[in-house]
Enzyme design. Structure first.
Site, mmCIF file in Angstrom:
data_model
loop_
_atom_site.group_PDB
_atom_site.id
_atom_site.type_symbol
_atom_site.label_atom_id
_atom_site.label_comp_id
_atom_site.label_asym_id
_atom_site.label_seq_id
_atom_site.Cartn_x
_atom_site.Cartn_y
_atom_site.Cartn_z
ATOM 1 N N MET A 80 0.815 -1.208 0.000
ATOM 2 C CA MET A 80 0.000 0.000 0.000
ATOM 3 C C MET A 80 0.853 1.264 0.000
ATOM 4 O O MET A 80 2.066 1.221 0.178
ATOM 5 C CB MET A 80 -0.934 0.001 1.204
ATOM 6 C CG MET A 80 -1.919 -1.155 1.228
ATOM 7 S SD MET A 80 -2.946 -1.186 2.714
ATOM 8 C CE MET A 80 -3.915 0.307 2.519
ATOM 9 N N HIS A 81 0.203 2.393 -0.193
ATOM 10 C CA HIS A 81 0.737 3.749 0.028
ATOM 11 C C HIS A 81 1.738 4.222 -1.019
ATOM 12 O O HIS A 81 2.096 5.394 -1.023
ATOM 13 C CB HIS A 81 1.400 3.872 1.408
ATOM 14 C CG HIS A 81 0.653 3.265 2.536
ATOM 15 N ND1 HIS A 81 -0.663 3.563 2.810
ATOM 16 C CD2 HIS A 81 1.028 2.347 3.476
ATOM 17 C CE1 HIS A 81 -1.061 2.885 3.869
ATOM 18 N NE2 HIS A 81 -0.057 2.136 4.286
ATOM 19 N N ASP A 236 -2.662 -5.021 0.419
ATOM 20 C CA ASP A 236 -2.188 -6.343 0.810
ATOM 21 C C ASP A 236 -2.802 -6.861 2.102
ATOM 22 O O ASP A 236 -3.140 -8.048 2.201
ATOM 23 C CB ASP A 236 -0.658 -6.370 0.882
ATOM 24 C CG ASP A 236 -0.062 -5.252 1.727
ATOM 25 O OD1 ASP A 236 -0.816 -4.439 2.305
ATOM 26 O OD2 ASP A 236 1.180 -5.189 1.811
#
Length: 484
Positions: A80-81, A236
């Site tokens: 992520m991110h 995830d």
């Protein structure tokens, strides 16, 4: 057949499941290299993600050609991110700034000081989140910022390659600091605060919904038919929750991967940013989750392995099977800062309490205990955010160590369930989402929990010793913080 593709920090895993949700086979591509050109930086080349995906799918095609040819749905999962910056021609403008990159800690603090961010997103603006990364790019690479046509999360860059679509799901997008998490939509107000607008964001879908069709050329290359549906997918951790069936109120898991996660599903939106707990959308409609995150879990053991020149598996094996009392050596696992509960990009790890008698086994024990104590910090943060847990299920590479699970059970004071043999991680969850999107199946029916092979109970005889060790661990963070 249904295909799950999980873009992990170190590589890509592809998994095939059948219509009953049984795993047919899996394959991985070569390791994806992470570049660290400066302290606190962490970058990857998105071209490497495509290469690794091609290799993983090629491995499945070699081992299961008929099953791969029968694929009708694909689900995506990814770390992520990450800020993957795309120009007007869908070209990549710079390496992706990863989830564990902390260069934007000043920008994150500035955004977090704006009360709108916590109010709308339900979360602290952490340096690892996407919005402060774009603020850093604007401040430090203005020529690149001026060319940004779209900001894509890592798995959604794979979607662009797979289907030509600019789309994302709610769970992954909740980690950007731009999503109105309760309303499940982009916040124009927060985007404007970073000099962006909704036109530069991907469209939003639920993780169980169709979100593109596999490009005919790629379908032909892989030996698939036409009309293969790609699901919205998930970040995830939400994908792992779908693999574990952690989608109902009160269900929880602890993940011992590169990072560590304590994840609890919620039937309603329960923000409490002051606790540094993440309150994100889940991959299912009208479902949310809370999550405490530590930045180094197996990464801490792998660091110890590199320093000692012994493999992580051999280090864990040296501890034996029976849980030992804490030795007095304490490890703070803040190798790249910490997220929950400290929100501290500058803090770094430490061994304390070393003596002449402190050998390699004692240090290994301290590393595992330090991660267990950090997960206990997450449990306490979840409690303060209104979530009480009665048990957790363990997943991730670190869960192969029974010693580590005994440590976690004793430190948390909770039973830890180990699933029956099988891979129930993010790739499996992504494949399940692909099945739901392609068939319209009931998510609650598909996203069931695996059978439990073993329940590891807390070692009650050592509970008091571990509680004392945890309280010592808690006192060390402010002491170390004051010294750096």
């Amino acid at each position: 057949m249904y295909l799950g593709i999980d873009l992990g920090t170190s590589g890509v895993k592809a998994m095939l499941i059948d219509a009953d949700g049984k795993v047919v086979g899996s394959a991985s591509g070569r390791e994806v290299e992470t570049h660290r050109p400066h302290a606190g930086w962490s970058e990857q080349d998105p071209a490497d993600w495509i290469r690794a995906t091609q290799e993983a799918v090629a491995g499945l095609r070699a081992a299961h050609p008929a099953a791969l040819a029968a694929v009708r749905g694909i689900g995506l999962s990814g770390h992520m991110h990450g800020a993957t910056l795309i120009d007007a021609d869908d070209g990549v403008l710079r390496p992706c700034i990863m989830w564990n990159d902390t260069r934007s800690h000043r920008e994150a603090a500035a955004l977090d000081a704006d009360p709108r961010f916590r109010s709308i997103t339900g979360n602290i603006v952490f340096p690892g989140f996407t919005a402060p990364k774009l603020a850093w790019v604007k401040n430090n690479e203005p020529a690149i910022f001026a060319k940004v046509r779209r900001v894509l999360l890592p798995k959604d860059y794979l979607r662009l390659w797979l289907a030509g679509e600019h789309l994302s799901d709610m769970s992954d997008s909740a980690g950007t600091s731009w999503l109105d998490t309760g309303a499940r939509k982009w916040s124009a107000e927060l985007l404007a605060a970073t000099d962006l607008d909704e036109r530069q964001m991907p469209g939003l879908v639920e993780g169980t919904a169709p979100a593109g069709i596999l490009r005919p050329a790629l379908a032909a290359e892989w030996g698939l038919g036409d009309g293969v549906v790609i699901a919205g997918g998930a970040g995830d951790n939400a994908a792992s929750a779908c693999g574990m069936g952690t989608v109902r109120e009160g269900a929880a898991f602890v993940s011992l991967g590169t990072s560590g996660v304590l994840f609890a599903a919620n039937a309603r939106y329960l923000p409490n940013p002051e606790s540094a707990v993440h309150a994100f959308c889940h991959a299912l409609p009208d479902t949310w989750h809370q999550m405490g995150v530590i930045l180094s879990a197996t990464d801490a053991l792998n660091w110890h392995a590199r320093v000692t020149g012994v493999t992580a598996a051999d280090l864990a094996a040296e501890l034996g099977d029976a849980l030992k009392a804490p030795s007095g050596v304490t490890f703070l696992p803040y190798l790249s800062g910490e997220r929950t509960p400290h929100n501290d990009a500058a803090i770094r790890g430490a061994f304390l309490g070393l003596g002449h008698e402190s050998g390699r086994v004692a240090l290994t024990q301290a590393v595992l205990e330090g991660v267990s104590f950090a997960i206990r910090d997450n449990l306490e943060a979840l409690k303060s955010a209104g979530t009480a847990l009665s048990r957790v299920t363990a997943i991730g590479g670190g869960s192969r160590s029974r010693y580590w699970l005994q440590s976690i059970a004793t430190v948390l004071g909770l039973p830890v369930d180990r699933p029956a043999d099988g891979d129930f991680g993010a790739a499996f969850g992504a494949a399940r989402l692909g099945l739901i999107a392609a068939t319209g199946a009931d998510p609650q029916a598909v996203l069931s929990a695996p059978a439990t092979a073993e329940t590891i109970e807390p070692e009650t005889a050592l509970a008091a010793a571990y509680e004392d060790a945890y309280q010592r661990y808690r006192r060390l963070y402010p002491a170390i913080r004051a010294a750096i």
